[in-house]
Design a protein around this motif. Sequence first.
Motif, PDB file in Angstrom:
ATOM      1  N   LEU A 160      -5.545 -25.394 -16.834  1.00 27.77           N
ATOM      2  CA  LEU A 160      -4.695 -25.909 -17.900  1.00 27.77           C
ATOM      3  C   LEU A 160      -5.606 -26.843 -18.816  1.00 27.77           C
ATOM      4  O   LEU A 160      -6.528 -27.360 -18.317  1.00 27.77           O
ATOM      5  CB  LEU A 160      -3.509 -26.723 -17.074  1.00 27.77           C
ATOM      6  CG  LEU A 160      -2.739 -26.167 -16.457  1.00 27.77           C
ATOM      7  CD1 LEU A 160      -1.577 -27.044 -15.904  1.00 27.77           C
ATOM      8  CD2 LEU A 160      -2.080 -24.745 -16.894  1.00 27.77           C
ATOM      9  N   ASP A 161      -5.155 -26.825 -19.955  1.00 27.80           N
ATOM     10  CA  ASP A 161      -5.903 -27.666 -21.014  1.00 27.80           C
ATOM     11  C   ASP A 161      -5.758 -29.198 -20.664  1.00 27.80           C
ATOM     12  O   ASP A 161      -4.609 -29.439 -19.833  1.00 27.80           O
ATOM     13  CB  ASP A 161      -5.617 -27.187 -22.387  1.00 27.80           C
ATOM     14  CG  ASP A 161      -4.407 -27.611 -22.796  1.00 27.80           C
ATOM     15  OD1 ASP A 161      -3.822 -28.844 -22.823  1.00 27.80           O
ATOM     16  OD2 ASP A 161      -3.546 -26.638 -23.125  1.00 27.80           O
ATOM     17  N   LEU A 174      -2.206 -30.795 -21.364  1.00 26.74           N
ATOM     18  CA  LEU A 174      -1.092 -30.213 -20.498  1.00 26.74           C
ATOM     19  C   LEU A 174      -1.168 -30.715 -19.284  1.00 26.74           C
ATOM     20  O   LEU A 174      -0.374 -31.136 -18.646  1.00 26.74           O
ATOM     21  CB  LEU A 174      -1.253 -28.693 -20.598  1.00 26.74           C
ATOM     22  CG  LEU A 174      -0.189 -28.146 -19.849  1.00 26.74           C
ATOM     23  CD1 LEU A 174       1.170 -28.380 -20.319  1.00 26.74           C
ATOM     24  CD2 LEU A 174      -0.330 -26.622 -20.034  1.00 26.74           C
ATOM     25  N   GLU A 215       6.349 -14.246 -21.007  1.00 25.69           N
ATOM     26  CA  GLU A 215       6.718 -14.872 -22.403  1.00 25.69           C
ATOM     27  C   GLU A 215       6.467 -16.364 -22.430  1.00 25.69           C
ATOM     28  O   GLU A 215       6.741 -17.112 -23.124  1.00 25.69           O
ATOM     29  CB  GLU A 215       8.326 -14.695 -22.366  1.00 25.69           C
ATOM     30  CG  GLU A 215       8.662 -13.183 -22.510  1.00 25.69           C
ATOM     31  CD  GLU A 215      10.345 -13.049 -22.727  1.00 25.69           C
ATOM     32  OE1 GLU A 215      10.669 -13.500 -23.799  1.00 25.69           O
ATOM     33  OE2 GLU A 215      11.030 -12.852 -21.640  1.00 25.69           O
ATOM     34  N   LEU A 216       5.874 -16.771 -21.302  1.00 28.93           N
ATOM     35  CA  LEU A 216       5.667 -18.230 -20.958  1.00 28.93           C
ATOM     36  C   LEU A 216       4.310 -18.660 -21.392  1.00 28.93           C
ATOM     37  O   LEU A 216       3.456 -17.771 -21.003  1.00 28.93           O
ATOM     38  CB  LEU A 216       6.227 -18.651 -19.605  1.00 28.93           C
ATOM     39  CG  LEU A 216       7.609 -18.621 -19.162  1.00 28.93           C
ATOM     40  CD1 LEU A 216       7.995 -19.355 -17.860  1.00 28.93           C
ATOM     41  CD2 LEU A 216       8.665 -18.820 -20.297  1.00 28.93           C
ATOM     42  N   SER A 217       3.941 -19.807 -21.488  1.00 27.23           N
ATOM     43  CA  SER A 217       2.464 -20.342 -21.476  1.00 27.23           C
ATOM     44  C   SER A 217       2.200 -20.866 -19.950  1.00 27.23           C
ATOM     45  O   SER A 217       2.906 -20.784 -19.193  1.00 27.23           O
ATOM     46  CB  SER A 217       2.589 -21.386 -22.369  1.00 27.23           C
ATOM     47  OG  SER A 217       3.214 -22.874 -21.842  1.00 27.23           O
ATOM     48  N   GLY A 218       0.971 -20.948 -19.738  1.00 28.84           N
ATOM     49  CA  GLY A 218       0.572 -21.282 -18.439  1.00 28.84           C
ATOM     50  C   GLY A 218       1.035 -22.490 -17.805  1.00 28.84           C
ATOM     51  O   GLY A 218       1.376 -22.499 -16.364  1.00 28.84           O
ATOM     52  N   GLY A 219       1.198 -23.467 -18.826  1.00 28.02           N
ATOM     53  CA  GLY A 219       2.032 -24.704 -18.185  1.00 28.02           C
ATOM     54  C   GLY A 219       3.235 -24.363 -17.989  1.00 28.02           C
ATOM     55  O   GLY A 219       3.916 -25.136 -16.970  1.00 28.02           O
ATOM     56  N   GLN A 220       4.199 -23.628 -18.652  1.00 26.94           N
ATOM     57  CA  GLN A 220       5.534 -23.414 -18.453  1.00 26.94           C
ATOM     58  C   GLN A 220       5.791 -22.456 -17.083  1.00 26.94           C
ATOM     59  O   GLN A 220       6.325 -22.664 -16.231  1.00 26.94           O
ATOM     60  CB  GLN A 220       6.078 -22.681 -19.536  1.00 26.94           C
ATOM     61  CG  GLN A 220       6.218 -23.512 -20.915  1.00 26.94           C
ATOM     62  CD  GLN A 220       6.500 -22.691 -22.043  1.00 26.94           C
ATOM     63  OE1 GLN A 220       6.350 -21.352 -22.276  1.00 26.94           O
ATOM     64  NE2 GLN A 220       7.274 -23.141 -23.001  1.00 26.94           N
ATOM     65  N   ARG A 221       4.642 -21.686 -16.874  1.00 31.67           N
ATOM     66  CA  ARG A 221       4.638 -20.643 -15.734  1.00 31.67           C
ATOM     67  C   ARG A 221       4.240 -21.662 -14.378  1.00 31.67           C
ATOM     68  O   ARG A 221       5.053 -21.280 -13.424  1.00 31.67           O
ATOM     69  CB  ARG A 221       3.620 -19.719 -15.564  1.00 31.67           C
ATOM     70  CG  ARG A 221       3.980 -18.620 -16.672  1.00 31.67           C
ATOM     71  CD  ARG A 221       3.321 -17.401 -16.377  1.00 31.67           C
ATOM     72  NE  ARG A 221       1.662 -17.700 -16.877  1.00 31.67           N
ATOM     73  CZ  ARG A 221       1.185 -17.272 -17.817  1.00 31.67           C
ATOM     74  NH1 ARG A 221       1.885 -17.070 -19.024  1.00 31.67           N
ATOM     75  NH2 ARG A 221      -0.167 -17.604 -17.913  1.00 31.67           N
TER      76      ARG A 221
END
Length: 392
Positions: free
Chosen positions: A168-169, A172, A137-143
């Motif tokens: 990451l972009d 981010l 449920e999370l974005s790459g940065g959150q993970r």
Amino acid sequence: MSEIRIENLRKVYDVPNGKEVAVEGSTLTVPDGDFLTLLGPSGCGKSTTLRCIAGLENQTSGNIYYDEDEVSDRLAQERDISMVFQSIALYPHMKCIDNIAYPLKVRGVPKDERYERAREVAATLEVEGLVEKYPAELSGGQRQRIAIARAIVREPRAFLMDEPMTGLDEKLKVRMRKELKRVVEETEQTVIYVTHSQEEAMMLSDWIAVMSDGEIEQYGTPNEVYREPNNRFVASFVGMPEMNMWMGETDGSTVTVDIGEQTVDLTVRDAASDAERKDKSGIEERSSDAVEVGFRPQALSVVAAGDGDFDADLDLVEPMGENSLCYVDSPIGEIRVVEDAVEGLSEGSRVGIELDRHKGYIFDEDTGSTIARTGEAPPESDGVSGRAATDD
């Protein structure tokens, strides 16, 4: 937290055609609580060095110490370190709070205590609102922040991070760098960080080890590796855009660079002191007159034709926000110049290039070693404060 020290670390792999040396005799010390970045291009040996320190690879020879405790022959799980990799390995069937707390569960920490600690770390990384979600449920940065929280929660002897922000972009990455720097400073943890991004290295590090072909080319502060590169490789790899390199000849006191029908003479300075400090051959002891001269794009300026040190053709202007990167065609190849403003200049026009003469570097043509600087000594120190150096 621990001081980490490697001595004469060597790693050799068996390959179909013989042996491949991945790391050759590396020695360095990371002081307790400091942040070291292993910086270099792909294949230079930085990840292999990190994996040997972690115990994920067995070194061929050499010693690894955490404080005075030699861990060279210990398994990874016996070294009490935490790692964060480029690939984010979270358990998909566990909520984020369970992922963060898992290392404490393995160590037998009581449930209430480990969840309390996990929530504290989540708050430090500003992900407390995500802990009841699943990784999917999370974005790459959150993970990635959850993965870092899981590494921090167990309070290891050191954090080892292998290119954790790849993928990451850019926006981010900037945020993640700021958060990681803040968390590391708050926790006062020892960190060894692997990256090929000099921007990450400059912003985050107390120390940088620049690697090439399995060897450490230079070990020092970000300021030192940028301002006082040991050799041509370090000078060209650290700094964006890449340093301009030109062939020249020297008589020991002057370096002459031929730019087509134009000639630029540069005064040599600091030859003896640089040679003594770096334990390299001085410029006057060399058997050849040939040298290379390097100027960072920030040390050049675009002026009106006839007003600079030499003339060339402005080929392309690339906007970079407040600055512009100018590509200039000359008889000795492309020259890169970073300018604050380029109003009134048109691509294809004839322009002058002016050198900041005390900001050039002189390299031995054969060995690549830095043997001197150019120009009169600047009136003030050209050092910078803080961890990062961004221009010269």
